[in-house]
Write an enzyme that holds these catalytic residues in place. Structure first.
Site, PDB file in Angstrom:
ATOM      1  N   HIS A 131       0.881  -1.183   0.000  1.00 45.57           N
ATOM      2  CA  HIS A 131       0.000   0.000   0.000  1.00 45.57           C
ATOM      3  C   HIS A 131       0.915   1.229   0.000  1.00 45.57           C
ATOM      4  O   HIS A 131       2.028   1.176   0.524  1.00 45.57           O
ATOM      5  CB  HIS A 131      -0.817  -0.060   1.298  1.00 45.57           C
ATOM      6  CG  HIS A 131      -1.884   0.970   1.436  1.00 45.57           C
ATOM      7  ND1 HIS A 131      -1.629   2.265   1.828  1.00 45.57           N
ATOM      8  CD2 HIS A 131      -3.224   0.891   1.271  1.00 45.57           C
ATOM      9  CE1 HIS A 131      -2.771   2.936   1.896  1.00 45.57           C
ATOM     10  NE2 HIS A 131      -3.761   2.133   1.557  1.00 45.57           N
ATOM     11  N   ASP A 208       3.247  -4.532   8.068  1.00 47.54           N
ATOM     12  CA  ASP A 208       2.046  -3.720   7.926  1.00 47.54           C
ATOM     13  C   ASP A 208       0.859  -4.684   8.089  1.00 47.54           C
ATOM     14  O   ASP A 208       0.566  -5.484   7.201  1.00 47.54           O
ATOM     15  CB  ASP A 208       2.068  -3.059   6.541  1.00 47.54           C
ATOM     16  CG  ASP A 208       0.727  -2.428   6.170  1.00 47.54           C
ATOM     17  OD1 ASP A 208      -0.257  -2.616   6.903  1.00 47.54           O
ATOM     18  OD2 ASP A 208       0.685  -1.752   5.126  1.00 47.54           O
ATOM     19  N   GLN A 211      -4.326  -5.118   7.012  1.00 47.48           N
ATOM     20  CA  GLN A 211      -5.342  -6.039   6.481  1.00 47.48           C
ATOM     21  C   GLN A 211      -5.362  -7.383   7.193  1.00 47.48           C
ATOM     22  O   GLN A 211      -6.306  -8.151   7.031  1.00 47.48           O
ATOM     23  CB  GLN A 211      -5.105  -6.282   4.978  1.00 47.48           C
ATOM     24  CG  GLN A 211      -5.312  -5.053   4.125  1.00 47.48           C
ATOM     25  CD  GLN A 211      -6.761  -4.558   4.132  1.00 47.48           C
ATOM     26  OE1 GLN A 211      -7.692  -5.333   4.320  1.00 47.48           O
ATOM     27  NE2 GLN A 211      -6.941  -3.265   3.928  1.00 47.48           N
ATOM     28  N   LYS A 234     -10.331  -0.901  10.537  1.00 45.08           N
ATOM     29  CA  LYS A 234     -10.510  -2.056   9.646  1.00 45.08           C
ATOM     30  C   LYS A 234     -10.888  -3.310  10.456  1.00 45.08           C
ATOM     31  O   LYS A 234     -11.031  -4.396   9.915  1.00 45.08           O
ATOM     32  CB  LYS A 234      -9.224  -2.313   8.856  1.00 45.08           C
ATOM     33  CG  LYS A 234      -8.921  -1.174   7.876  1.00 45.08           C
ATOM     34  CD  LYS A 234      -7.672  -1.434   7.093  1.00 45.08           C
ATOM     35  CE  LYS A 234      -7.138  -0.211   6.383  1.00 45.08           C
ATOM     36  NZ  LYS A 234      -7.910   0.217   5.224  1.00 45.08           N
ATOM     37  N   CYS A 372      -4.732   2.294  -3.667  1.00 46.06           N
ATOM     38  CA  CYS A 372      -3.496   2.824  -3.060  1.00 46.06           C
ATOM     39  C   CYS A 372      -2.340   1.851  -3.270  1.00 46.06           C
ATOM     40  O   CYS A 372      -1.491   1.691  -2.380  1.00 46.06           O
ATOM     41  CB  CYS A 372      -3.671   3.121  -1.572  1.00 46.06           C
ATOM     42  SG  CYS A 372      -4.779   4.481  -1.265  1.00 46.06           S
TER      43      CYS A 372
HETATM   44  C1  LIG Z   1      -2.217  -2.862   3.513  1.00 46.54           C
HETATM   45  C2  LIG Z   1      -2.535  -1.502   4.034  1.00 46.54           C
HETATM   46  N1  LIG Z   1      -1.584  -0.789   4.615  1.00 46.54           N
HETATM   47  C3  LIG Z   1      -1.812   0.436   5.131  1.00 46.54           C
HETATM   48  C4  LIG Z   1      -3.050   1.000   5.054  1.00 46.54           C
HETATM   49  C5  LIG Z   1      -3.279   2.357   5.640  1.00 46.54           C
HETATM   50  O1  LIG Z   1      -4.157   2.255   6.717  1.00 46.54           O
HETATM   51  P1  LIG Z   1      -4.739   3.568   7.398  1.00 46.54           P
HETATM   52  O2  LIG Z   1      -5.309   4.393   6.294  1.00 46.54           O
HETATM   53  O3  LIG Z   1      -5.765   3.055   8.335  1.00 46.54           O
HETATM   54  O4  LIG Z   1      -3.601   4.252   8.074  1.00 46.54           O
HETATM   55  C6  LIG Z   1      -4.088   0.314   4.428  1.00 46.54           C
HETATM   56  C7  LIG Z   1      -5.426   0.909   4.256  1.00 46.54           C
HETATM   57  O5  LIG Z   1      -6.168   0.562   3.374  1.00 46.54           O
HETATM   58  C8  LIG Z   1      -3.821  -0.983   3.921  1.00 46.54           C
HETATM   59  O6  LIG Z   1      -4.786  -1.691   3.331  1.00 46.54           O
END
Ligand SMILES: Cc1ncc(COP(=O)(O)O)c(C=O)c1O
Length: 414
Positions: A131, A208, A211, A234, A372
């Site tokens: 992401h 990270d 998900q 999430k 993203c």
């Molecule tokens: C794999 C992954 N990393 C990071 C993020 C960023 O999360 P946040 O917007 O809650 O900070 C997301 C959000 O969709 C994500 O799917």
């Protein structure tokens, strides 16, 4: 409307659905089908009540007050830290830093550990599945430090090519930052192996978990990751809250992220000493209400049980995959052997955006675009996909609605 196939012992998807007020609303005159869970999940009444209860009965700033309301708020917030600690099996509560979400957790590491440890020529390994939140903070860092980003490739199924990863590791590798599960394709990455290999090469690993935390069992000690970031929103919890987990010796040795109240021990104009963990990284008034309600989201998930959640979502994924594959011209993007309940797809000659608009007209909330993850879309040479991502409250009937909606959209657009 009963789905005996999805009702397991002690698991009733309809009683779960009843806990989510928004799921009973209509969109465009038909019942809402919410398949945008990878972007953010809906919130159960338990979480909504926790927010209302805090503001109704004990709204106060935390940690600094001696009055009853301040004590109640502090206690509730710290209970949330304990719940998060147990949820990811961190060894101590001091290793749970509350953030605004995964993005802030990753930036925290980039700005503190990264600034302190990355030097010219050092290498940071990311993956093609990342992401933007796990790409851009590292790009900013390597630009500043004259360091280098290297990227693990994916195969046609959307799995990381681990042999190539091993070749990227070397004495200059300082950090590997990868997601546990991909938001765009659903791929579950073999993070345990990735971490082991990185450690052999002397590199640290940031996972990270944006998900994965809602779908998989998380055990940061078993994974042996150095950092782990997640987002409450999430995981059926409120927005504006996340957790950054870190190994204690790292969190102790890193400089603070932001300066302000709460993160200090003593301030003089000559010198400031910093607070103990975790407060050293929690400058300013935290997002008290949402942090407190995050505990209710964890309670909600624990109440159903990870095994039940996983089993139900797997059934939805298998069913959805089979049904979508029956649609002529539709191609699923990302068919890894190990996946969380995310289905990304494109349809011959049709733009994902157009499909998304027509689905919304049928009350179906999906997501279209690059999710993203533009570098990943570039790997597949596509501008984006349509994505349906399933949560514990979704049903096979809803997938049938999606299939019907898609059929109509394709006929209209072709
Ligand atoms: C794999 C992954 N990393 C990071 C993020 C960023 O999360 P946040 O917007 O809650 O900070 C997301 C959000 O969709 C994500 O799917």
């Amino acid at each position: 409307m009963m789905e005996s196939a999805t009702i397991k012992k002690g698991f009733d998807v309809y009683s779960i659905r009843r806990q989510f007020p928004v799921l009973s609303r209509e969109v465009k005159g038909v019942p809402l089908v919410y398949f945008d869970n990878a972007a953010t999940s809906q919130k159960p009444q338990l979480v909504i009540d926790a927010l209302v209860n805090y503001y109704t009965h004990y709204n106060a700033n935390v940690h600094r007050g001696i009055h009853t309301l301040a004590e109640e708020a502090t206690l509730a917030m710290e209970k949330s830290r304990d719940a998060a600690q147990q949820f990811i099996n961190a060894a101590t509560r001091e290793q749970i830093i509350f953030t605004r979400g995964t993005t802030e957790g990753i930036n925290l590491v980039a700005y503190t550990w990264g600034r302190q440890n990355i030097k010219a020529g050092d290498e940071i390994i990311l993956s093609s599945l990342e992401h933007h939140s796990n790409i851009v903070p590292w790009q900013i860092l390597v630009e500043e430090k004259n360091a280098v980003v290297k990227v693990i490739p994916v195969n046609e199924r959307g799995e990381l090519v681990i042999e190539e990863y091993k070749k990227l590791l070397g004495p200059k590798t300082k950090l590997v930052a990868v997601n546990h599960a991909s938001n765009a394709l659903g791929t579950i990455n073999p993070v345990k192996e990735i971490i082991e290999e990185a450690h052999k090469a002397g590199a640290l690993v940031l996972i990270d978990g944006a998900q994965s935390a809602v779908h998989l069992d998380i055990d940061v000690q078993d994974l042996d990751c150095d950092f782990f970031a997640l987002s409450s929103h999430k995981m059926y919890g409120p927005t504006g809250v996340g957790v950054l987990y870190g190994k204690k010796e790292l969190l102790e040795s890193m400089p603070p992220f932001q300066g302000g109240g709460e993160m200090i021990k003593e301030v003089t104009f000559a010198k400031t000493s910093y607070n103990d963990l975790p407060y050293k990284y929690e400058a300013g008034t935290p997002n008290i209400a949402d942090i407190i309600a995050f505990k209710s989201a964890i309670d909600f998930m624990n109440g159903i049980g990870n095994e039940n959640i996983r089993k139900h979502e797997d059934e939805l994924l298998q069913y959805g995959t089979k049904k979508l594959k029956e649609i002529p011209g539709l191609r699923i993007i990302g068919e890894a052997k190990e996946k969380v309940s995310v289905l990304s797809f494109i349809v011959d000659k049709l733009h994902p955006q157009d499909i998304g608009i027509l689905l919304d007209n049928k009350g179906i909330a999906g997501r279209t675009g690059h999710h993203c993850a533009q570098p990943l879309m570039d790997c597949y040479k596509i501008p984006g996909t349509v994505r349906a991502s399933f949560a514990v409250y979704n049903t096979k009937d809803e997938i049938d609605e999606l299939v019907i909606g898609l059929g109509k959209a394709i006929r209209m657009l072709s």
